[in-house]
Design an enzyme around this catalytic site. Structure first.
Site, PDB file in Angstrom:
ATOM      1  N   THR A   9       0.670  -1.375   0.318  1.00 26.42           N
ATOM      2  CA  THR A   9      -0.345   0.312   0.246  1.00 26.42           C
ATOM      3  C   THR A   9       0.787   1.493   0.279  1.00 26.42           C
ATOM      4  OG1 THR A   9       0.143   0.108   2.450  1.00 26.42           O
ATOM      5  CG2 THR A   9      -2.176  -1.537   0.665  1.00 26.42           C
ATOM      6  N   GLY A  10       0.661   2.480  -0.589  1.00 27.02           N
ATOM      7  CA  GLY A  10       1.089   2.921  -0.901  1.00 27.02           C
ATOM      8  C   GLY A  10       2.414   3.093  -1.584  1.00 27.02           C
ATOM      9  N   GLY A  14       7.702   6.853  -3.008  1.00 25.01           N
ATOM     10  CA  GLY A  14       8.758   7.410  -1.178  1.00 25.01           C
ATOM     11  C   GLY A  14       8.850   5.672  -0.963  1.00 25.01           C
ATOM     12  N   TYR A 162      -0.600  11.860  15.055  1.00 27.19           N
ATOM     13  CA  TYR A 162       0.298  10.332  14.568  1.00 27.19           C
ATOM     14  C   TYR A 162       1.432   9.578  15.662  1.00 27.19           C
ATOM     15  CZ  TYR A 162       4.346   9.768  11.397  1.00 27.19           C
ATOM     16  OH  TYR A 162       5.080   8.577  10.851  1.00 27.19           O
TER      17      TYR A 162
END
Length: 283
Positions: A9-10, A14, A162
């Site tokens: 995922t993602g 990055g 976060y």
């Protein structure tokens, strides 16, 4: 990794993009998940040009409806799933609410991987030995699960939200490992280091905008940040290793709070309710 199937995922840029590239380079068939179809296709094409076998899935994982659709598509595409890398995550300086009425940081960083993992668990079990790898952060050491205000309704701080979500990643992994004992599916979690990515770009806040140019030269590259994810997804040295927190491809001791088994079980039950997950069927 030849003959193995991995979902990241993602995975369009990055750390996730570097993880996908590294695993494709080891011979895995890699599914990358991103929000933007065009960006995801471009990322996949770059990997294909180097010989990678890559599939594209698009989903905005802040939406539980889209996470469920993603899981259905993955199950339809992959008769077996050897590794799930829960990489997607984000930071928002101000409070945002998702279409499900949940605070975005908690929804994206914790509830999305929690729901996706549970929806794919039967396939992972059937593919055992299989692995679940979740990307957390050193920020977990400063986290506290505020069960009285999980959604930051009574005073929001981007950093506090976060930190809480990254601690939740660790507690989820440890509880998942306990629940998967004896199935052949392992669950581990990691700190990738401080990495040069577009992290927090959507809503970074004044402090982050001021500090990033100062610290950027000292940050890891995405490729360096992805090394521990790739290691946990592929290395034979971690066959059977489960319920561990890693940094720099080595096991480390996570925060004291992360080892609170009662809080982890409570977080699991609450998370299941928040995503509408039937504990008995996983649906």
């Amino acid at each position: 990794m030849t003959g193995r199937t991995v979902l990241v995922t993602g995975g369009t840029g990055g750390i996730g993009g570097a993880t996908a590239a590294g695993l494709a380079g080891l011979g895995a068939r890699v599914g990358i998940v991103g929000r933007d179809q065009q960006r995801a296709e471009a990322a996949a094409e770059r990997l294909r040009r180097t010989g990678g076998e890559v599939d594209v899935f698009t989903a905005d994982v802040s939406s539980q409806r889209e996470v469920r659709r993603l899981a259905e598509q993955v199950l339809a595409a992959y008769p077996r799933l050897d590794v799930l890398v829960n990489n997607v995550g984000g930071y928002w300086a101000s409070r945002h609410v998702t279409e499900d009425g949940l605070e975005r940081t908690f929804a994206v960083n914790h509830l999305a991987p929690f729901l996706l993992t549970n929806l794919l668990l039967d396939r992972l079990r059937a593919s055992a030995p299989a692995r679940v790898v979740t990307v957390s952060s050193g920020a977990q050491s400063m986290g506290r699960i505020d069960f009285d205000d999980l959604m930051g309704e009574h005073g929001y701080s981007g950093q506090r939200a976060y930190n809480q979500s990254k601690l939740a990643n660790v507690m989820f992994t440890y509880e998942l490992a306990r629940r998967l004992e004896g199935t052949g599916v392992t669950a581990n979690v990691l700190h990738p280091g401080v990495v040069r990515t577009a992290f927090g770009a959507e809503d970074s806040g004044t402090w982050m905008r001021l500090m990033l140019p100062v610290v950027r030269p000292f940050m890891k590259s995405p490729e360096e940040g992805a090394r521990t994810s790739i290691y946990l997804a592929s290395a034979p040295e971690v066959d059977g290793v489960t319920g561990q927190y890693f940094a720099n491809a080595r096991p480390k001791r996570s925060s004291r709070a992360s080892h609170d088994t009662a809080a982890a079980a409570r977080l699991w039950d609450l998370s299941a309710r928040l995503v509408g997950l039937n504990q008995h069927t996983g649906a």
